[in-house]
Design a protein around this motif. Sequence first.
Motif, short mmCIF file in Angstrom:
data_model
loop_
_atom_site.label_atom_id
_atom_site.label_comp_id
_atom_site.label_asym_id
_atom_site.label_seq_id
_atom_site.Cartn_x
_atom_site.Cartn_y
_atom_site.Cartn_z
N PRO A 11 -2.65 -7.34 17.95
CA PRO A 11 -2.67 -6.71 16.67
C PRO A 11 -4.02 -6.12 16.31
O PRO A 11 -5.05 -6.47 16.85
CB PRO A 11 -2.29 -7.85 15.71
CG PRO A 11 -1.55 -8.79 16.55
CD PRO A 11 -2.18 -8.73 17.89
N ALA A 12 -3.99 -5.22 15.35
CA ALA A 12 -5.22 -4.66 14.82
C ALA A 12 -5.93 -5.72 14.00
O ALA A 12 -5.45 -6.83 13.82
CB ALA A 12 -4.90 -3.44 13.96
N ALA A 13 -7.09 -5.36 13.47
CA ALA A 13 -7.93 -6.35 12.79
C ALA A 13 -7.20 -7.00 11.64
O ALA A 13 -6.50 -6.36 10.87
CB ALA A 13 -9.19 -5.67 12.27
N THR A 14 -7.36 -8.31 11.51
CA THR A 14 -6.73 -9.05 10.44
C THR A 14 -7.42 -8.73 9.13
O THR A 14 -8.59 -8.38 9.10
CB THR A 14 -6.81 -10.56 10.70
OG1 THR A 14 -8.18 -10.90 10.90
CG2 THR A 14 -6.01 -10.93 11.92
N GLY A 190 5.53 -0.83 8.40
CA GLY A 190 4.09 -0.75 8.21
C GLY A 190 3.36 -1.94 8.80
O GLY A 190 2.27 -1.80 9.38
N VAL A 191 3.96 -3.13 8.68
CA VAL A 191 3.34 -4.33 9.26
C VAL A 191 3.31 -4.23 10.79
O VAL A 191 2.33 -4.59 11.44
CB VAL A 191 4.10 -5.59 8.82
CG1 VAL A 191 3.54 -6.83 9.51
CG2 VAL A 191 4.03 -5.75 7.31
N ILE A 192 4.39 -3.72 11.37
CA ILE A 192 4.43 -3.55 12.83
C ILE A 192 3.33 -2.61 13.29
O ILE A 192 2.59 -2.89 14.23
CB ILE A 192 5.81 -3.03 13.26
CG1 ILE A 192 6.87 -4.10 13.05
CG2 ILE A 192 5.79 -2.58 14.72
CD1 ILE A 192 8.30 -3.62 13.27
N ASP A 193 3.19 -1.48 12.61
CA ASP A 193 2.16 -0.51 12.99
C ASP A 193 0.75 -1.08 12.81
O ASP A 193 -0.17 -0.74 13.56
CB ASP A 193 2.31 0.77 12.18
CG ASP A 193 3.60 1.52 12.51
OD1 ASP A 193 4.12 1.30 13.63
OD2 ASP A 193 4.08 2.31 11.67
N ALA A 194 0.58 -1.94 11.80
CA ALA A 194 -0.75 -2.47 11.50
C ALA A 194 -1.13 -3.66 12.35
O ALA A 194 -2.32 -3.91 12.56
CB ALA A 194 -0.84 -2.84 10.02
#
Length: 439
Positions: A11-14, A190-194
Amino acid sequence: MSRSSATRHGPAATPGRLGRSLDVLRERLWLWPMALGVLAAVAAEALVRFDRMLDEEDARPFWVFSGNADAARSVLSTLATATMTVLGVTLSITLAVLALTAQGYSPRAMRRFMRDRVIQAVIGGFVGAFVFAIVALRLVREDQVPGITVNVAVLLGFVVLGLLVAFFHHMASEIRVERLIDAIWEETRGVIDATLDASITPRDGAAVPDDLPLVAQVRATRTGRVRWVDDRALAAVATATGGTAEVAPAPGDFVAEGEPVVRMHGGAPPTAEQIERLAGAVALGTQRTTTQDVAFGIRQLTDVGLRALSPSVNDPTTAEEAILRTADLLRRVADRGLGVALVDDDGRTVVVRPRPGWEDLVGVAFDQYVRAAESQADTATMLVLLDALGRVAAATRSPDRLAALRARAVAVRDGARRALPDPADRERVEHAAARLAPS
């Protein structure tokens, strides 16, 4: 990068501490009303002072309210009474919609309305208009009538009237099940992309190197659901100790007080202060949030679909929409790496979060539907499930991920053989299942 930095594989940055705090505040219905109420009180005080300055300079414009003190008090008190009355009606409607949503769709869907900016803004607008009128009413004097302030109060009355019309339109649109499904789907997308990296080869989770011994276990200090995992804080401690931090629960999992949440492998044992930081990096709460939790969005769609399939509701169209939207979300996940692995500049793994896995997500998406369709001998739902499984299967080439989908297709086919009395229906289901799971 410095030695303490880390590179993410997954994942991208938390979200940082500020981002997590803002996410919590978005679910607080009182935030906007409180902020606008304070702003209105300050504005009323400032405008009354400005009014008095104009009185001293004898420079009052012609369009300013020219009534006496009694007339000003009458206007302000009427506005205050009207806005408070309408606010009560607005809150009653909001509570009724929340109850309807919880009963008809899913209790988890209530958070959408709690986070709805339009609802918060409308309530805040009424509170602001009321506070403005009350503060201004207190400052009216017999010899000094704040005409500009009264004009602004009247203008605010028209503004909140417009907000009321907008509120009714918004609520009429938002309570439609199609809009609810679309909103959950959009938020989860949006959560998936992020949080899920599309550049990582599809796989399930990440593993701790086999040669690292377990040196410490950090346990939960309270009971609750995992809302966020602060990978940066975990990486900082892992870098300082020379070990690897493994997060046991996934975002959304239930954790009981005393259960392990972080395991440290290799390196020096963490100090008491570092253990406290590790425990704080896994934030627990009473409710799930979609900030890092893809499965929560899928769970909400599943709840809506299962309620639609229940005999008391019997709405197959809504169930079909929920199933196909869920399949679309899984298609977006099918070619992405799951879990998290952070490495430092030397390529050493410092943080590992193996979950959620593909099996977890597919299970949340389809398992309960499969059982419901069999228990109700529902041919139509079985065919929709097989169609959804086929759509997801077309989006991945991973043998492991295809195997999980084929297992669900086999479960649908076997359920049809047991539950469907009509041979023609059984043949239709078996023909559809054969595309994904040949007999």
